[in-house]
Design an enzyme around this catalytic site. Structure first.
Site, PDB file in Angstrom:
ATOM      1  N   HIS A  43      -2.426   8.185   1.298  1.00  0.00           N
ATOM      2  CA  HIS A  43      -3.552   7.961   2.153  1.00  0.00           C
ATOM      3  C   HIS A  43      -4.801   8.839   2.781  1.00  0.00           C
ATOM      4  O   HIS A  43      -4.424   9.590   3.542  1.00  0.00           O
ATOM      5  CB  HIS A  43      -1.854   7.993   3.159  1.00  0.00           C
ATOM      6  CG  HIS A  43      -1.989   7.479   4.212  1.00  0.00           C
ATOM      7  ND1 HIS A  43      -0.597   6.394   4.362  1.00  0.00           N
ATOM      8  CD2 HIS A  43      -2.404   7.975   5.530  1.00  0.00           C
ATOM      9  CE1 HIS A  43      -1.074   5.823   5.568  1.00  0.00           C
ATOM     10  NE2 HIS A  43      -1.626   6.843   6.306  1.00  0.00           N
ATOM     11  N   LYS A  62       0.847  -0.723   0.065  1.00  0.00           N
ATOM     12  CA  LYS A  62       0.078  -0.137  -0.220  1.00  0.00           C
ATOM     13  C   LYS A  62       1.351   1.335  -0.021  1.00  0.00           C
ATOM     14  O   LYS A  62       1.947   1.448   1.023  1.00  0.00           O
ATOM     15  CB  LYS A  62      -0.462  -0.059   1.101  1.00  0.00           C
ATOM     16  CG  LYS A  62      -1.627   1.730   1.654  1.00  0.00           C
ATOM     17  CD  LYS A  62      -3.147   1.696   2.501  1.00  0.00           C
ATOM     18  CE  LYS A  62      -3.250   2.177   2.630  1.00  0.00           C
ATOM     19  NZ  LYS A  62      -3.265   3.211   2.816  1.00  0.00           N
TER      20      LYS A  62
HETATM   21  C1  LIG Z   1      -8.775   7.751  10.182  1.00  0.00           C
HETATM   22  C2  LIG Z   1      -7.963   6.829   9.692  1.00  0.00           C
HETATM   23  C3  LIG Z   1      -6.854   6.680  10.074  1.00  0.00           C
HETATM   24  C4  LIG Z   1      -5.750   6.072   9.564  1.00  0.00           C
HETATM   25  N1  LIG Z   1      -4.839   5.149   9.307  1.00  0.00           N
HETATM   26  C5  LIG Z   1      -4.341   3.780   8.625  1.00  0.00           C
HETATM   27  C6  LIG Z   1      -3.565   3.601   8.901  1.00  0.00           C
HETATM   28  O1  LIG Z   1      -3.299   3.532  10.070  1.00  0.00           O
HETATM   29  N2  LIG Z   1      -3.009   2.821   7.648  1.00  0.00           N
HETATM   30  C7  LIG Z   1      -2.901   2.696   6.651  1.00  0.00           C
HETATM   31  O2  LIG Z   1      -2.482   2.029   6.120  1.00  0.00           O
HETATM   32  N3  LIG Z   1      -3.359   3.467   6.508  1.00  0.00           N
HETATM   33  C8  LIG Z   1      -4.540   4.842   6.815  1.00  0.00           C
HETATM   34  N4  LIG Z   1      -5.203   5.145   6.618  1.00  0.00           N
HETATM   35  C9  LIG Z   1      -5.130   5.710   5.613  1.00  0.00           C
HETATM   36  C10 LIG Z   1      -5.967   5.105   5.099  1.00  0.00           C
HETATM   37  O3  LIG Z   1      -5.897   3.407   4.585  1.00  0.00           O
HETATM   38  C11 LIG Z   1      -6.866   5.581   3.087  1.00  0.00           C
HETATM   39  O4  LIG Z   1      -5.890   5.544   2.759  1.00  0.00           O
HETATM   40  C12 LIG Z   1      -7.023   6.676   3.028  1.00  0.00           C
HETATM   41  O5  LIG Z   1      -8.616   6.607   3.669  1.00  0.00           O
HETATM   42  C13 LIG Z   1      -8.129   7.129   1.927  1.00  0.00           C
HETATM   43  O6  LIG Z   1      -8.352   7.934   1.208  1.00  0.00           O
HETATM   44  P1  LIG Z   1     -10.408   8.351   1.935  1.00  0.00           P
HETATM   45  O7  LIG Z   1      -9.899   8.223   3.229  1.00  0.00           O
HETATM   46  O8  LIG Z   1     -10.456   9.481   1.016  1.00  0.00           O
HETATM   47  O9  LIG Z   1     -10.989   7.214   1.063  1.00  0.00           O
HETATM   48  C14 LIG Z   1      -6.056   5.915   7.465  1.00  0.00           C
HETATM   49  C15 LIG Z   1      -6.970   6.986   7.442  1.00  0.00           C
HETATM   50  C16 LIG Z   1      -7.667   7.726   8.233  1.00  0.00           C
HETATM   51  C17 LIG Z   1      -8.848   8.735   7.706  1.00  0.00           C
END
Ligand SMILES: Cc1cc2nc3c(=O)[nH]c(=O)nc-3n(C[C@H](O)[C@H](O)[C@H](O)COP(=O)(O)O)c2cc1C
Length: 387
Positions: free
Chosen positions: A277, A253
């Protein structure tokens, strides 16, 4: 807004604000620095226009497909999100159960509030586990063993967390560990008594995957744990080593570059997960949908390609699949729903996106996912005019 009036993911975003203190809303909604990349994810999706087809027999329209050999009801998966406990005590199990009921897959974050073992019974074989490279390789290895033990078949490597992000909304709220909020945040938090009640009476907020003295890491211990364990030297060599250790499916990822995508495939990745992200890490990069065509080309069919970032509508899924993604992931949409109404709301968020996806497939005249390709984009300009 009451649940019955909610008809879109944006309705859940708005509704979640009534359930969360401002500092938590900002943590969820926000992105890095000026939030340019976060907005670009949406802007680029919106700029793509689809081609409506008429008089197509839609009586047998099917939205199901497969992702790394697993059947899913639609090409939509829950992106890994840490700290879901902060939004609702139902946390990871609530989202996992809703995802499974919707015929989807749940990716458990390496920074999850609940441990892998806690969530595994609710997700069955629809559980993918995110793995991070820690300073002590034994920590990473033991996590892989735990994943194996609970039946995980797909690991998702966190490839975009080497550098630290700067989210200014969080800094303004003093959202460090432990939090040091300004006085105003005490007032705005007091206006969300249901959240305080849950915080006090619900599941304790932890980083459930890791332990100190046999107990799940409390949030206020995380900073120290991270400082001791963060591995800034993780490289493709570590990925290659993991490929040797893990005989299941392996996804990486955070890929945003065609060269990196080709390298991932050469190192044995089964899935290349395009992600910035959600604009939460690095604010000077393109929208994910904009890099999708070059990455699909670089991968050349040797691995599956996924994308996340700004997916809010069913037609966004058609656009990503039309440009070559096998499936999309979404993060915030499910967190908004979780914060608003726990598991039933997450289930409804899935239904909203599923219904919209089905509707959009009908409008572009595609009756199965495999047939969604570049022909779905509006003529005469087609996709090259947009990306
Ligand atoms: C509250 C929150 C926590 C997240 N924590 C992680 C995580 O622990 N590991 C990770 O790879 N991505 C994390 N992400 C990113 C998400 O996996 C993802 O890439 C992202 O939310 C996609 O965009 P979107 O929120 O517009 O759908 C996080 C996103 C949010 C909103």
């Amino acid at each position: 807004m009451r649940n019955k009036w909610i008809v879109s993911i944006d309705d859940y975003r708005k509704a979640s604000r009534w359930h969360l203190p401002k500092m938590i809303t900002d943590y969820l909604d926000g992105g890095a620095l000026d939030e340019i990349t976060m907005r670009a994810n949406r802007d680029s999706l919106d700029a793509l226009k689809l081609r409506q087809r008429s008089m197509v027999d839609l009586s047998n329209l099917a939205t199901d497909t497969t992702v790394l050999g697993q059947s899913v009801a639609l090409p939509l998966i829950v992106a890994p999100m840490g700290m879901l406990t902060i939004f609702h005590p139902g946390s990871d199990p609530a989202v996992a159960r809703a995802a499974v009921a919707a015929g989807s897959i749940f990716i458990h974050s390496a920074w999850a509030g609940c441990s892998l073992e806690e969530v595994a019974p609710f997700a069955g074989d629809k559980l993918w586990a995110q793995v991070a490279f820690w300073k002590d390789p034994a920590e990473t290895e033991s996590y892989i063993q735990r994943a194996r033990k609970v039946g995980v078949k797909t690991l998702v490597v966190a490839g975009d967390v080497g550098s630290a992000s700067k989210r200014e909304r969080d800094l303004h709220h003093g959202l460090s560990m432990p939090p040091k909020p300004p006085v105003i945040d005490y007032f705005t938090t007091a206006m969300r008594p249901q959240w305080i009640y849950r915080w006090l009476t619900g599941r304790k907020m932890t980083y459930g995957n890791y332990t100190i003295g046999g107990k799940a890491l409390r949030m206020n211990q995380m900073n120290q744990w991270m400082a001791n364990n963060k591995n800034s030297s993780a490289s493709w060599d570590d990925f290659a080593k993991l490929r040797q250790q893990w005989d299941g499916k392996l996804v990486i990822k955070g890929i945003m570059d065609a060269e990196d995508a080709a390298r991932a495939v050469a190192e044995g990745a089964d899935g290349v997960f395009i992600s910035n992200h959600g604009g939460r890490q690095f604010d000077a990069q393109p929208a994910t949908i904009d890099v999708l065509p070059s990455i699909v080309e670089a991968v050349d069919g040797k691995a599956e390609v996924y994308l996340d970032g700004g997916i809010r509508r069913g037609h966004d899924i058609v656009k990503a699949v039309g440009l070559g993604a096998t499936a999309v992931m979404a993060g915030r949409p499910f967190a908004y729903a979780l914060a608003t109404g726990g598991e039933p709301a997450v289930a409804k968020a899935f239904k909203i996106l599923h219904d919209e996806f089905k509707g959009a497939m009908g409008f572009v005249g595609k009756t199965n996912v495999a047939s969604i390709d570049e022909s779905v984009f509006a003529l005469p300009s087609r996709v090259n005019d947009y990306v």
